[in-house]
Scaffold this motif. Structure first.
Motif, PDB file in Angstrom:
ATOM      1  N   ILE A  71       0.864  -1.191   0.000  1.00 22.55           N
ATOM      2  CA  ILE A  71       0.000   0.000   0.000  1.00 22.55           C
ATOM      3  C   ILE A  71       0.893   1.230   0.000  1.00 22.55           C
ATOM      4  O   ILE A  71       1.631   1.484   0.951  1.00 22.55           O
ATOM      5  N   GLU A  72       0.835   1.986  -1.099  1.00 25.82           N
ATOM      6  CA  GLU A  72       1.709   3.152  -1.229  1.00 25.82           C
ATOM      7  C   GLU A  72       1.101   4.391  -0.584  1.00 25.82           C
ATOM      8  O   GLU A  72       1.778   5.135   0.126  1.00 25.82           O
ATOM      9  N   SER A  73      -0.188   4.649  -0.851  1.00 23.51           N
ATOM     10  CA  SER A  73      -0.818   5.843  -0.276  1.00 23.51           C
ATOM     11  C   SER A  73      -2.330   5.672  -0.249  1.00 23.51           C
ATOM     12  O   SER A  73      -2.904   4.927  -1.050  1.00 23.51           O
ATOM     13  N   ILE A  74      -2.961   6.386   0.686  1.00 24.05           N
ATOM     14  CA  ILE A  74      -4.416   6.452   0.776  1.00 24.05           C
ATOM     15  C   ILE A  74      -4.771   7.924   0.903  1.00 24.05           C
ATOM     16  O   ILE A  74      -4.260   8.634   1.775  1.00 24.05           O
ATOM     17  N   SER A  75      -5.615   8.393   0.024  1.00 27.99           N
ATOM     18  CA  SER A  75      -5.930   9.816  -0.034  1.00 27.99           C
ATOM     19  C   SER A  75      -6.860  10.228   1.100  1.00 27.99           C
ATOM     20  O   SER A  75      -7.512   9.390   1.733  1.00 27.99           O
ATOM     21  N   GLU A  76      -6.928  11.524   1.324  1.00 24.90           N
ATOM     22  CA  GLU A  76      -7.959  12.061   2.200  1.00 24.90           C
ATOM     23  C   GLU A  76      -9.305  11.879   1.506  1.00 24.90           C
ATOM     24  O   GLU A  76      -9.363  11.472   0.343  1.00 24.90           O
ATOM     25  N   GLU A  77     -10.389  12.167   2.200  1.00 22.19           N
ATOM     26  CA  GLU A  77     -11.715  11.958   1.629  1.00 22.19           C
ATOM     27  C   GLU A  77     -11.913  12.864   0.411  1.00 22.19           C
ATOM     28  O   GLU A  77     -11.619  14.045   0.445  1.00 22.19           O
ATOM     29  N   LYS A  78     -12.430  12.258  -0.680  1.00 24.56           N
ATOM     30  CA  LYS A  78     -12.669  12.989  -1.919  1.00 24.56           C
ATOM     31  C   LYS A  78     -14.132  12.860  -2.313  1.00 24.56           C
ATOM     32  O   LYS A  78     -14.752  11.815  -2.098  1.00 24.56           O
ATOM     33  N   LYS A  79     -14.656  13.912  -2.922  1.00 23.85           N
ATOM     34  CA  LYS A  79     -16.006  13.868  -3.463  1.00 23.85           C
ATOM     35  C   LYS A  79     -15.918  13.569  -4.948  1.00 23.85           C
ATOM     36  O   LYS A  79     -15.243  14.280  -5.687  1.00 23.85           O
ATOM     37  N   THR A  80     -16.593  12.515  -5.386  1.00 24.94           N
ATOM     38  CA  THR A  80     -16.567  12.131  -6.797  1.00 24.94           C
ATOM     39  C   THR A  80     -18.002  11.982  -7.305  1.00 24.94           C
ATOM     40  O   THR A  80     -18.959  12.017  -6.533  1.00 24.94           O
ATOM     41  N   GLY A  81     -18.118  11.783  -8.616  1.00 23.39           N
ATOM     42  CA  GLY A  81     -19.442  11.583  -9.200  1.00 23.39           C
ATOM     43  C   GLY A  81     -20.114  10.319  -8.708  1.00 23.39           C
ATOM     44  O   GLY A  81     -21.342  10.211  -8.729  1.00 23.39           O
ATOM     45  N   LEU A  82     -19.321   9.350  -8.273  1.00 23.83           N
ATOM     46  CA  LEU A  82     -19.876   8.099  -7.767  1.00 23.83           C
ATOM     47  C   LEU A  82     -20.288   8.203  -6.303  1.00 23.83           C
ATOM     48  O   LEU A  82     -21.151   7.455  -5.838  1.00 23.83           O
ATOM     49  N   GLY A  83     -19.643   9.108  -5.582  1.00 24.45           N
ATOM     50  CA  GLY A  83     -19.891   9.237  -4.154  1.00 24.45           C
ATOM     51  C   GLY A  83     -18.623   9.665  -3.451  1.00 24.45           C
ATOM     52  O   GLY A  83     -17.558   9.801  -4.066  1.00 24.45           O
ATOM     53  N   VAL A  84     -18.698   9.866  -2.155  1.00 20.35           N
ATOM     54  CA  VAL A  84     -17.538  10.257  -1.358  1.00 20.35           C
ATOM     55  C   VAL A  84     -16.687   9.022  -1.089  1.00 20.35           C
ATOM     56  O   VAL A  84     -17.222   7.940  -0.809  1.00 20.35           O
ATOM     57  N   GLY A  85     -15.364   9.170  -1.187  1.00 23.39           N
ATOM     58  CA  GLY A  85     -14.524   8.001  -0.952  1.00 23.39           C
ATOM     59  C   GLY A  85     -13.057   8.344  -0.807  1.00 23.39           C
ATOM     60  O   GLY A  85     -12.673   9.521  -0.735  1.00 23.39           O
ATOM     61  N   HIS A  86     -12.222   7.292  -0.785  1.00 19.24           N
ATOM     62  CA  HIS A  86     -10.772   7.426  -0.648  1.00 19.24           C
ATOM     63  C   HIS A  86     -10.096   6.671  -1.791  1.00 19.24           C
ATOM     64  O   HIS A  86     -10.487   5.535  -2.104  1.00 19.24           O
ATOM     65  N   PHE A  87      -9.088   7.301  -2.389  1.00 18.81           N
ATOM     66  CA  PHE A  87      -8.298   6.633  -3.416  1.00 18.81           C
ATOM     67  C   PHE A  87      -7.186   5.839  -2.726  1.00 18.81           C
ATOM     68  O   PHE A  87      -6.415   6.391  -1.941  1.00 18.81           O
ATOM     69  N   VAL A  88      -7.114   4.553  -3.034  1.00 19.46           N
ATOM     70  CA  VAL A  88      -6.094   3.675  -2.473  1.00 19.46           C
ATOM     71  C   VAL A  88      -5.124   3.327  -3.593  1.00 19.46           C
ATOM     72  O   VAL A  88      -5.511   2.715  -4.596  1.00 19.46           O
TER      73      VAL A  88
END
Length: 312
Positions: free
Chosen positions: A127-144
């Motif tokens: 696991i290299e990085s996990i983003s802070e919470e992001k708002k996307t067209g699909l919904g709120v989430g985290h990029f892993v």
């Protein structure tokens, strides 16, 4: 940083998939299936002589097949075993906060060593990085973002792949708004709704005495004539009275719903919705002007909004 993000960040640098060897050696039959499916006619993938003519020792596998050689077998997938406890814990942590859905967003491959039939490939994923919470067209989430490293039997790095997925909380499904109730059409009122579809507000007029009337009807209340025609209203008027509906909530309407009795400048009154105004802004005797609600392809209704102020 929130407590949850701190919990997620603790996964960075941990091994998601321990070194795992692919189930099969690099082999010509799988290469043939791949190149035929992809339409890749480069002879170096299947012909030793063609590959030697380019300075290679023999046929090589397409670089993009690096991932193919390490894919889990059907039996492994059906067993639904996670690659590691770290994987299990990460997914459980995300699921616990409602981030239950996943979609792959991008893959960045870098290739270093070509693979030949007979090579065996291993995969290690960190696991290299996990983003802070992001708002996307699909919904709120985290990029892993994970870093996959592919190695051959000589422990040479064959390729690296940065693999990014979005773990997100899906947006609640929007319920269809529903249609407004249909008017009860008959011979006495159909003309009025047909005119509304053309964005024309008409008023029924007695052909004998000229009296205007609304609601529509078959007979003049003043002279009892059955003859009538229509005149087109100016669309200007005032609020004679109004109510604000909160309940019951009927499909097809937005709430709170302002329903007003509008006195047209021609003298007749009709009931209509108010637009472009909040309930606390509506007043008796407020000047209004015509608006239209195109509710659906089969229903258009007049509405009224506050009249624009004249500039002097």
């Amino acid at each position: 940083m929130s407590a949850f993000l701190t919990e997620l960040k603790a996964f960075e640098g941990r091994t998601l998939t321990p070194t795992t060897w692919g189930p099969d050696e690099v082999n010509i039959p799988m290469i043939r299936h791949w190149v035929e499916t992809m339409g890749d006619t480069n002879p170096v993938y299947l012909d030793d002589e063609a590959a030697r003519a380019t300075g290679r020792d023999g046929a090589v596998a397409p670089a993009l097949m690096a991932q193919v050689w390490t894919m889990r077998t059907f039996t492994d997938k059906m067993a639904n075993n996670d690659p590691s406890q770290v994987w299990t814990d990460l997914i459980a942590t995300l699921d616990g906060e409602g981030f239950t859905s996943v979609v792959a967003t991008d893959s960045d491959f870098e290739f270093f060593v070509e693979l030949r039939p007979g090579d065996r490939v291993s995969l290690t994923e960190v696991i290299e990085s996990i983003s802070e919470e992001k708002k996307t067209g699909l919904g709120v989430g985290h990029f892993v973002t994970t870093l996959k490293t592919y190695r051959n039997g000589d422990d040479e790095v064959v390729a690296t792949q940065r693999w990014r997925t979005l773990r997100f909380a899906p947006k609640p499904a929007e319920k269809p708004k529903g249609l407004r109730p249909r008017p009860a059409l008959n011979a006495d009122n159909a003309f009025w709704f047909e005119a509304a579809k053309e964005h024309r507000l008409v008023i029924q007029r007695c052909s004998t005495c000229g009296t205007l009337r609304h609601p529509t009807g078959p007979m003049c209340g003043a002279c009892r004539s059955l003859e009538w025609d229509t005149v087109e209203a100016s669309g200007r008027g005032t609020v004679y009275s109004f109510v604000v509906n909160h309940h019951p909530r009927i499909p097809g309407f937005d709430y709170p719903l302002v329903v007003a009795t509008i006195e047209l400048e021609e003298g007749t009154r009709l009931v209509a919705n108010m637009t472009g105004v909040t309930p606390d802004e509506v007043e008796i005797d407020m000047p209004v002007e015509l608006d239209w609600i195109d509710a659906d392809p089969d229903l258009t209704l007049p509405a009224f909004r506050p009249a624009a102020r004249e500039e002097h």
